[in-house]
Design an enzyme around this catalytic site. Structure first.
Site, PDB file in Angstrom:
ATOM      1  N   ASP A 109      -2.608   0.795   1.170  1.00  0.00           N
ATOM      2  CA  ASP A 109      -1.842  -0.435   0.975  1.00  0.00           C
ATOM      3  C   ASP A 109      -1.632  -0.733  -0.498  1.00  0.00           C
ATOM      4  O   ASP A 109      -2.376  -0.261  -1.370  1.00  0.00           O
ATOM      5  CB  ASP A 109      -2.520  -1.615   1.677  1.00  0.00           C
ATOM      6  N   GLU A 174      -7.403  -2.452   1.340  1.00  0.00           N
ATOM      7  CA  GLU A 174      -8.194  -2.647   0.119  1.00  0.00           C
ATOM      8  C   GLU A 174      -7.682  -3.838  -0.686  1.00  0.00           C
ATOM      9  O   GLU A 174      -8.472  -4.591  -1.259  1.00  0.00           O
ATOM     10  CB  GLU A 174      -8.155  -1.381  -0.741  1.00  0.00           C
TER      11      GLU A 174
END
Length: 453
Positions: A109, A174
């Protein structure tokens, strides 16, 4: 003044220009020919997948990564610890699977972008005339994930056979704390069964020629302080109003912040060694249809703070400061933590990875980077937080490292980019590191070479 060029001379000049032009084109082509161009193309493809929070296209990224694994004959599986958030795990089996394995960790991400503030679309992976690759994730941290894969590709092509198994993980979330990604991963029996010996994760770019490497990080404490008091007329002066008490708290916090910032500005501490405190929001007042009631002192006021605590700090002392100075009950104040990551382990030791002879992985890393033509700065504490903290809490050595030298730090910034030559050099660096790690065997504290097995 005009003059005529004889036809013969004109012909020779034209020929020289043509040869020079061909030479330049050949030079440019050779620098990006065959494998290099393919490496960059694969990087661009990964960058072009929109995995921005809050709605990352995880499945498209997972499909891309599994396809890369197939092209490399790597084992692959996709695990969802939380539905809709796949983690892709790839494996290159080692000749001695009983040895602790290597985990090359990355996240898929990226953070959102303000499109109108970018020169190019953040998911176009545009390469400009200077070789800068503009894309969200070019530094944080799709570069590292693809560099792992490209390094493995080069090692396989060279005929290298690892002694230790190599795992490559591409995890979700994350950028929003990693709770449903690395957080679930480290708590699972799945991770325990992998028998991991060392973890590589992301680092930061370095504006100079030396690479940065991180052995710890600051723990995030997200603090909310609330002040209460009797409401009063806007013209009245009285003790212990909610706003007055919160202002006293803010002034105390400001002084503490300034003292920590001074340590950084004077060079007495690196950024990652100081306690950072920054106000994230301020809330108070009595709303009205046109804004706020101006002649009424409110009965409540609240502020939120992002605090980052280094592993070298005394967390108990900081908590006392919060309770006794920043939010004392005697001033009708309360506080709580939205998030409060541990700073020390259960034994009271700092959660860090050792960078001395007691950690053989550290020496291997230094040697491998040097052999690949790189230089390291003094190891640092990461100023923010990465998923490495989850692995360190499990007692695993984890090193934060992104091979980006001579590069401005642009993670989460507008116009994030990474130069193509820096990216390609990073592939060489990882090739050297992975080869060193995968070839290492420890017996009684002594290093053995592959030939001795």
């Amino acid at each position: 003044m005009e003059f005529d060029i004889p036809k013969v001379l004109y012909f020779h000049l034209s020929l020289l220009i043509l040869v020079a032009s061909s030479t330049i084109e050949a030079s440019d082509s050779s620098s990006l020919s065959s494998s290099a161009a393919e490496i960059l193309s694969r990087f661009q493809q990964y960058l072009q997948i929109n995995t921005a929070q809050p709605a990352p296209n995880y499945y498209e990224a997972a499909d891309f990564l599994v396809a890369q694994a197939k092209s490399l004959s790597l084992e692959s599986q996709t695990i969802e610890f939380v539905k809709g958030k796949p983690m892709v795990l790839l494996k290159w089996p080692g000749a001695h699977p009983d040895l602790p394995a290597i985990l090359l960790y990355s996240h898929t991400d990226v953070v959102p972008s303000e499109l109108h503030k970018w020169m190019y679309d953040p998911f176009s992976a545009h390469i400009d005339q200077n070789g800068h690759i503009y894309a969200r994730g070019s530094q944080d941290m799709k570069c590292v994930g693809m560099q792992y894969l490209e390094a493995v590709r080069r090692l396989k092509a060279s005929g290298f056979q690892p002694l230790r198994s190599i795992y490559l993980s591409f995890s979700p979330d994350e950028e929003i704390g990693g709770h449903d990604g690395a957080g679930k991963f480290v708590e699972s029996e799945f991770l325990k069964n992998l028998n991991i010996g060392v973890v590589l994760d992301e680092g930061l770019a370095s504006p100079n020629e030396n690479y940065r490497v991180f052995y710890g990080e600051r723990s995030p404490w997200w603090l909310v302080i609330k002040a209460t008091g009797a409401p009063g007329h806007g013209a009245k002066l009285y003790d212990n109003s909610a706003m007055e008490n919160l202002l006293k708290s803010l002034e105390s916090i400001r002084r503490f912040r300034a003292s920590q910032f001074d340590l950084i500005k004077t060079g007495l501490k690196a950024e990652g060694e100081a306690v950072s405190v920054n106000m994230a929001y301020l809330k108070g007042g009595t709303p009205s249809p046109t804004g706020f009631v101006m002649n009424l002192q409110p009965s409540e006021a609240e502020a939120g703070f992002d605090i980052r605590v280094p592993p070298t700090a005394d967390p108990e002392s900081l908590e006392r400061r919060i309770a006794e100075e920043w939010a004392p009950a005697s001033r009708n104040m309360t506080f709580w933590f939205v998030q409060k990551a541990p700073v020390h382990d259960e034994s009271g030791n700092p959660i860090i990875t050792r960078t001395d002879s007691s950690n053989p992985w550290w020496g291997l890393l230094e040697d491998a980077i040097r052999k690949a033509g790189g230089k390291l700065q003094k190891p640092e504490i990461f100023p923010a937080a990465t998923d490495s903290r989850y692995f360190r809490r499990q007692g695993l050595p984890a090193v934060g490292f992104s091979p980006m030298a001579n590069t401005p730090i642009l993670l989460h910034d507008h116009n994030e980019f990474l130069n193509r030559d820096v990216y390609l050099k990073g592939v060489e660096i990882y090739e050297s590191i992975i080869k060193a790690y995968a070839s290492y065997v420890e017996d009684g504290g002594n290093r053995e070479s592959r030939d001795e097995l």
